[in-house]
Scaffold this motif. Structure first.
Motif, mmCIF file in Angstrom:
data_model
loop_
_atom_site.group_PDB
_atom_site.id
_atom_site.type_symbol
_atom_site.label_atom_id
_atom_site.label_comp_id
_atom_site.label_asym_id
_atom_site.label_seq_id
_atom_site.Cartn_x
_atom_site.Cartn_y
_atom_site.Cartn_z
ATOM 1 N N SER A 181 42.787 41.062 29.788
ATOM 2 C CA SER A 181 41.484 40.479 30.127
ATOM 3 C C SER A 181 40.379 41.088 29.277
ATOM 4 O O SER A 181 39.470 40.379 28.826
ATOM 5 N N GLN A 191 35.267 39.813 36.354
ATOM 6 C CA GLN A 191 36.091 39.008 35.447
ATOM 7 C C GLN A 191 37.488 39.595 35.314
ATOM 8 O O GLN A 191 38.482 38.865 35.308
ATOM 9 N N LYS A 193 38.991 41.539 37.511
ATOM 10 C CA LYS A 193 39.631 41.374 38.814
ATOM 11 C C LYS A 193 40.158 39.956 38.987
ATOM 12 O O LYS A 193 41.265 39.741 39.506
ATOM 13 N N ALA A 194 39.370 38.971 38.563
ATOM 14 C CA ALA A 194 39.799 37.573 38.684
ATOM 15 C C ALA A 194 41.037 37.299 37.836
ATOM 16 O O ALA A 194 41.949 36.575 38.266
ATOM 17 N N THR A 195 41.083 37.874 36.632
ATOM 18 C CA THR A 195 42.242 37.693 35.770
ATOM 19 C C THR A 195 43.498 38.292 36.386
ATOM 20 O O THR A 195 44.564 37.666 36.406
ATOM 21 N N ARG A 197 44.038 38.980 39.565
ATOM 22 C CA ARG A 197 44.392 38.259 40.788
ATOM 23 C C ARG A 197 45.080 36.931 40.480
ATOM 24 O O ARG A 197 46.035 36.533 41.171
ATOM 25 N N ALA A 198 44.627 36.246 39.431
ATOM 26 C CA ALA A 198 45.189 34.938 39.104
ATOM 27 C C ALA A 198 46.592 35.032 38.516
ATOM 28 O O ALA A 198 47.404 34.112 38.687
ATOM 29 N N SER A 199 46.898 36.121 37.827
ATOM 30 C CA SER A 199 48.156 36.187 37.089
ATOM 31 C C SER A 199 49.171 37.188 37.622
ATOM 32 O O SER A 199 50.317 37.185 37.192
ATOM 33 N N TRP A 201 50.929 37.815 40.455
ATOM 34 C CA TRP A 201 52.191 37.431 41.085
ATOM 35 C C TRP A 201 53.071 36.601 40.170
ATOM 36 O O TRP A 201 54.302 36.639 40.274
ATOM 37 N N LYS A 202 52.466 35.873 39.243
ATOM 38 C CA LYS A 202 53.278 35.139 38.259
ATOM 39 C C LYS A 202 54.034 36.113 37.371
ATOM 40 O O LYS A 202 55.230 35.936 37.093
ATOM 41 N N ARG A 250 45.720 26.744 26.623
ATOM 42 C CA ARG A 250 44.305 27.019 26.385
ATOM 43 C C ARG A 250 43.761 26.152 25.256
ATOM 44 O O ARG A 250 42.655 25.602 25.351
#
Length: 290
Positions: A181, A191, A193-195, A197-199, A201-202, A250
């Motif tokens: 990130s 920003q 943290k959001a990255t 959190r979004a990725s 578990w994947k 992207r």
């Protein structure tokens, strides 16, 4: 036929004379020429004389003439791992991380504004691999091996795999996502943290699929000092694939935004002109600005 043989013999004799003359001069050039002459005649252990220059270079890289014919590249690398473990792992991880970014950019056709695949992210990823990923992996694998030192039972191996997946993998993946990130341009904690959190578990799902297999393989076939480079190589392959897919997604989104994909409520026309076809996207040159 005989003329060709005579010509080749004459050429070899001239080449040998030139090399011998250079060797007689001494110094780096002379010693190099002497080594090439030796390799060309098949006198360098482990070589046949077909590629003398490559043989000399390879011998120099893998420990010099004293190791010629007895140690290959892998053996020399493993020896460096034993003698200088952290340094070797840092060089390995840095090279793989930078190469992964470069290869993924090439596969996804992700160019910078100058049309080059060598974007600013390549040296940043190499720095991350050398200065963050390798030392962290070195410590965590050392901790894993320390905890389970001398324990070779099936129960111990299963516990080792569980510890790797439930403790080591989350730490490594979190640090990896934070670094990505920041390299991608995140400026604030929110920003980053959001990255993550979004990725998270994947990435963890991929780790939980591949990690048990890789760790079981390492337990069975690899010396302990070779574990980190092996895991780095596996991560390189998987990471290149994931990075390539992410870049393609992207770039598709950027091109849609760049050329205009929104539809008006009236008659199906797109904002900013007609919807571009596949041929309207430039196959070469830099990608749309972002």
């Amino acid at each position: 036929m005989s003329l060709k043989i005579e010509r080749d013999t004459y050429k070899a004799a001239v080449q040998e004379a030139v090399l011998d003359h250079a060797a007689s001069k001494g110094g780096v050039v002379g010693h190099t020429a002497a080594a090439i002459s030796e390799a060309a005649h098949g006198k360098l252990p482990g070589t046949k004389g077909h590629h003398p220059i490559a043989a000399v270079v390879g011998t120099a890289i893998t420990g010099g003439r004293k190791n010629a014919g007895t140690k290959g590249y892998l053996a020399a690398y493993l020896k460096q791992l034993e003698d200088n473990p952290l340094r070797t792992k840092m060089l390995t991880a840095g090279t793989l991380a930078g190469s992964q970014e470069l290869l993924a950019s090439w596969l996804a056709k992700d160019r910078n504004k100058h049309g080059n695949y060598f974007t600013s992210r390549v040296p940043k990823m190499a720095t991350y691999g050398a200065l963050v990923s390798a030392p962290l992996g070195h410590f965590l694998i050392w901790l894993l091996q320390k905890i389970f030192s001398g324990r070779t039972s099936l129960r111990a191996k299963i516990l080792q795999i569980l510890f790797s997946n439930l403790v080591i993998a989350p730490v490594q993946n979190t640090v990896y996502l934070v670094a990505l990130s920041l390299i991608a341009g995140a400026k604030t904690f929110q920003q980053v943290k959001a990255t993550v959190r979004a990725s998270f578990w994947k990435v963890m799902r991929v780790s939980w699929i591949t990690s048990p297999i890789c760790l079981a393989f390492a337990q069975k076939f690899l010396p302990q000092h070779a574990w980190v480079p092996f895991f780095n190589l596996v991560s390189f392959i998987i990471g290149t694939y994931i990075n390539t897919i992410a870049k393609k997604k992207r770039l598709t989104a950027l091109r849609k935004r760049h050329f205009g994909e929104g539809r008006s409520s009236g008659g199906g026309s797109t904002v900013g002109g007609p919807r571009p076809g596949p041929g309207d996207y430039p196959p070469m040159g830099p990608n749309p600005p972002y």
